[in-house]
Design a protein around this motif. Structure first.
Motif, PDB file in Angstrom:
ATOM      1  N   LEU A   1       0.822  -1.208   0.000  1.00 25.71           N
ATOM      2  CA  LEU A   1       0.000   0.000   0.000  1.00 25.71           C
ATOM      3  C   LEU A   1       0.858   1.260   0.000  1.00 25.71           C
ATOM      4  O   LEU A   1       0.380   2.339  -0.286  1.00 25.71           O
ATOM      5  CB  LEU A   1      -0.920   0.006   1.225  1.00 25.71           C
ATOM      6  N   HIS A   2       2.119   1.126   0.369  1.00 24.49           N
ATOM      7  CA  HIS A   2       3.066   2.248   0.428  1.00 24.49           C
ATOM      8  C   HIS A   2       2.544   3.377   1.315  1.00 24.49           C
ATOM      9  O   HIS A   2       2.634   4.545   0.971  1.00 24.49           O
ATOM     10  CB  HIS A   2       3.382   2.768  -0.973  1.00 24.49           C
ATOM     11  N   VAL A   3       1.978   3.011   2.458  1.00 26.86           N
ATOM     12  CA  VAL A   3       1.513   4.002   3.416  1.00 26.86           C
ATOM     13  C   VAL A   3       2.715   4.468   4.221  1.00 26.86           C
ATOM     14  O   VAL A   3       3.447   3.653   4.784  1.00 26.86           O
ATOM     15  CB  VAL A   3       0.435   3.403   4.354  1.00 26.86           C
ATOM     16  N   ALA A   4       2.911   5.765   4.255  1.00 29.38           N
ATOM     17  CA  ALA A   4       4.050   6.321   4.992  1.00 29.38           C
ATOM     18  C   ALA A   4       3.817   6.160   6.490  1.00 29.38           C
ATOM     19  O   ALA A   4       2.717   6.355   6.983  1.00 29.38           O
ATOM     20  CB  ALA A   4       4.213   7.798   4.655  1.00 29.38           C
ATOM     21  N   ARG A   5       4.859   5.752   7.183  1.00 29.21           N
ATOM     22  CA  ARG A   5       4.802   5.611   8.632  1.00 29.21           C
ATOM     23  C   ARG A   5       5.837   6.566   9.223  1.00 29.21           C
ATOM     24  O   ARG A   5       7.032   6.384   9.044  1.00 29.21           O
ATOM     25  CB  ARG A   5       5.085   4.161   9.029  1.00 29.21           C
ATOM     26  N   THR A   6       5.360   7.570   9.900  1.00 30.55           N
ATOM     27  CA  THR A   6       6.233   8.579  10.501  1.00 30.55           C
ATOM     28  C   THR A   6       6.697   8.087  11.860  1.00 30.55           C
ATOM     29  O   THR A   6       5.865   7.727  12.690  1.00 30.55           O
ATOM     30  CB  THR A   6       5.470   9.910  10.658  1.00 30.55           C
ATOM     31  N   PRO A   7       8.014   8.050  12.090  1.00 33.25           N
ATOM     32  CA  PRO A   7       8.515   7.607  13.393  1.00 33.25           C
ATOM     33  C   PRO A   7       7.972   8.489  14.518  1.00 33.25           C
ATOM     34  O   PRO A   7       7.847   9.695  14.377  1.00 33.25           O
ATOM     35  CB  PRO A   7      10.033   7.761  13.270  1.00 33.25           C
ATOM     36  N   THR A   8       7.658   7.843  15.622  1.00 32.50           N
ATOM     37  CA  THR A   8       7.111   8.548  16.780  1.00 32.50           C
ATOM     38  C   THR A   8       8.179   8.931  17.793  1.00 32.50           C
ATOM     39  O   THR A   8       7.936   9.762  18.647  1.00 32.50           O
ATOM     40  CB  THR A   8       6.081   7.666  17.504  1.00 32.50           C
TER      41      THR A   8
ATOM     42  N   VAL B   1       6.656   1.605  19.888  1.00 36.12           N
ATOM     43  CA  VAL B   1       5.577   2.006  18.983  1.00 36.12           C
ATOM     44  C   VAL B   1       6.059   1.962  17.538  1.00 36.12           C
ATOM     45  O   VAL B   1       5.375   1.432  16.652  1.00 36.12           O
ATOM     46  CB  VAL B   1       5.043   3.407  19.356  1.00 36.12           C
ATOM     47  N   ASP B   2       7.255   2.479  17.286  1.00 39.01           N
ATOM     48  CA  ASP B   2       7.792   2.483  15.923  1.00 39.01           C
ATOM     49  C   ASP B   2       7.955   1.066  15.379  1.00 39.01           C
ATOM     50  O   ASP B   2       7.668   0.808  14.205  1.00 39.01           O
ATOM     51  CB  ASP B   2       9.125   3.230  15.862  1.00 39.01           C
ATOM     52  N   ALA B   3       8.398   0.143  16.221  1.00 33.85           N
ATOM     53  CA  ALA B   3       8.549  -1.249  15.782  1.00 33.85           C
ATOM     54  C   ALA B   3       7.192  -1.841  15.405  1.00 33.85           C
ATOM     55  O   ALA B   3       7.075  -2.580  14.418  1.00 33.85           O
ATOM     56  CB  ALA B   3       9.208  -2.077  16.879  1.00 33.85           C
ATOM     57  N   ARG B   4       6.168  -1.538  16.174  1.00 28.56           N
ATOM     58  CA  ARG B   4       4.821  -2.047  15.869  1.00 28.56           C
ATOM     59  C   ARG B   4       4.297  -1.451  14.576  1.00 28.56           C
ATOM     60  O   ARG B   4       3.680  -2.134  13.769  1.00 28.56           O
ATOM     61  CB  ARG B   4       3.854  -1.754  17.019  1.00 28.56           C
ATOM     62  N   LEU B   5       4.529  -0.160  14.376  1.00 25.03           N
ATOM     63  CA  LEU B   5       4.067   0.461  13.136  1.00 25.03           C
ATOM     64  C   LEU B   5       4.784  -0.128  11.922  1.00 25.03           C
ATOM     65  O   LEU B   5       4.178  -0.315  10.867  1.00 25.03           O
ATOM     66  CB  LEU B   5       4.264   1.976  13.199  1.00 25.03           C
TER      67      LEU B   5
ATOM     68  N   ASP C   1       1.600  -6.030   3.692  1.00 24.29           N
ATOM     69  CA  ASP C   1       1.755  -5.755   2.266  1.00 24.29           C
ATOM     70  C   ASP C   1       2.045  -7.007   1.447  1.00 24.29           C
ATOM     71  O   ASP C   1       1.787  -7.044   0.255  1.00 24.29           O
ATOM     72  CB  ASP C   1       2.888  -4.749   2.021  1.00 24.29           C
ATOM     73  N   HIS C   2       2.594  -8.022   2.084  1.00 23.05           N
ATOM     74  CA  HIS C   2       3.011  -9.219   1.362  1.00 23.05           C
ATOM     75  C   HIS C   2       2.068 -10.389   1.581  1.00 23.05           C
ATOM     76  O   HIS C   2       2.365 -11.502   1.167  1.00 23.05           O
ATOM     77  CB  HIS C   2       4.432  -9.607   1.783  1.00 23.05           C
ATOM     78  N   LEU C   3       0.956 -10.131   2.223  1.00 21.19           N
ATOM     79  CA  LEU C   3       0.000 -11.192   2.535  1.00 21.19           C
ATOM     80  C   LEU C   3      -1.293 -10.982   1.771  1.00 21.19           C
ATOM     81  O   LEU C   3      -1.666  -9.855   1.450  1.00 21.19           O
ATOM     82  CB  LEU C   3      -0.323 -11.194   4.036  1.00 21.19           C
ATOM     83  N   ALA C   4      -1.977 -12.081   1.525  1.00 16.49           N
ATOM     84  CA  ALA C   4      -3.321 -11.981   0.977  1.00 16.49           C
ATOM     85  C   ALA C   4      -4.207 -11.349   2.043  1.00 16.49           C
ATOM     86  O   ALA C   4      -3.872 -11.328   3.233  1.00 16.49           O
ATOM     87  CB  ALA C   4      -3.835 -13.366   0.605  1.00 16.49           C
ATOM     88  N   THR C   5      -5.326 -10.832   1.633  1.00 14.30           N
ATOM     89  CA  THR C   5      -6.218 -10.116   2.542  1.00 14.30           C
ATOM     90  C   THR C   5      -6.583 -10.937   3.772  1.00 14.30           C
ATOM     91  O   THR C   5      -6.668 -10.394   4.881  1.00 14.30           O
ATOM     92  CB  THR C   5      -7.500  -9.691   1.806  1.00 14.30           C
ATOM     93  N   ASP C   6      -6.771 -12.238   3.613  1.00 16.34           N
ATOM     94  CA  ASP C   6      -7.159 -13.051   4.767  1.00 16.34           C
ATOM     95  C   ASP C   6      -6.042 -13.181   5.797  1.00 16.34           C
ATOM     96  O   ASP C   6      -6.276 -13.617   6.912  1.00 16.34           O
ATOM     97  CB  ASP C   6      -7.679 -14.423   4.342  1.00 16.34           C
ATOM     98  N   GLY C   7      -4.828 -12.758   5.469  1.00 12.44           N
ATOM     99  CA  GLY C   7      -3.721 -12.765   6.425  1.00 12.44           C
ATOM    100  C   GLY C   7      -3.562 -11.453   7.172  1.00 12.44           C
ATOM    101  O   GLY C   7      -2.799 -11.365   8.129  1.00 12.44           O
ATOM    102  N   HIS C   8      -4.280 -10.406   6.734  1.00 15.70           N
ATOM    103  CA  HIS C   8      -4.149  -9.099   7.362  1.00 15.70           C
ATOM    104  C   HIS C   8      -4.608  -9.059   8.815  1.00 15.70           C
ATOM    105  O   HIS C   8      -3.945  -8.430   9.637  1.00 15.70           O
ATOM    106  CB  HIS C   8      -4.909  -8.041   6.562  1.00 15.70           C
ATOM    107  N   PRO C   9      -5.741  -9.693   9.171  1.00 17.45           N
ATOM    108  CA  PRO C   9      -6.187  -9.590  10.568  1.00 17.45           C
ATOM    109  C   PRO C   9      -5.142 -10.025  11.586  1.00 17.45           C
ATOM    110  O   PRO C   9      -5.009  -9.402  12.644  1.00 17.45           O
ATOM    111  CB  PRO C   9      -7.425 -10.490  10.619  1.00 17.45           C
TER     112      PRO C   9
END
Length: 99
Positions: A33-40, A45-49, A56-64
């Motif tokens: 998705l190339h969503v920018a993640r701004t370091p906090t 927290v940054d590691a979780r983000l 990004d590398h999983l099929a939709t059913d792997g996202h949850p």
């Protein structure tokens, strides 16, 4: 016929290379998705983000699974912040009347 027609070149199996055709587009395939993640500034927290990029590398059913892991980690990080001792709470002088 010359020698190059009858002897396979090194590194090939003797068959001509298949022409490179257009790559088929699969809308169901995972795509970043190339969503920018701004370091906090908070390493936990940054590691979780950054973990969100795993989706990004999983099929939709792997996202949850990724989202639940990130949510759990962020909740734990926030809980840890609440558990840290903060600055002392100012107290009122016993002779000071409340306002």
């Amino acid at each position: 016929m010359n020698d190059s027609d009858s002897v396979p070149r090194a590194g090939t199996d003797g068959e001509a290379d298949a022409p490179a055709g257009p790559v088929a587009y699969d809308p169901a395939a995972p795509a970043p998705l190339h969503v920018a993640r701004t370091p906090t500034g908070n390493a936990d927290v940054d590691a979780r983000l950054e973990r969100l990029a795993d989706a990004d590398h999983l099929a939709t059913d792997g996202h949850p699974e990724v989202y639940e892991d990130v949510h759990r980690g962020l909740r734990d990080a926030l809980t840890a912040l609440d558990a840290r001792p903060g600055p002392p709470v100012p107290t009122r002088h016993p002779t000071t009347a409340p306002r």
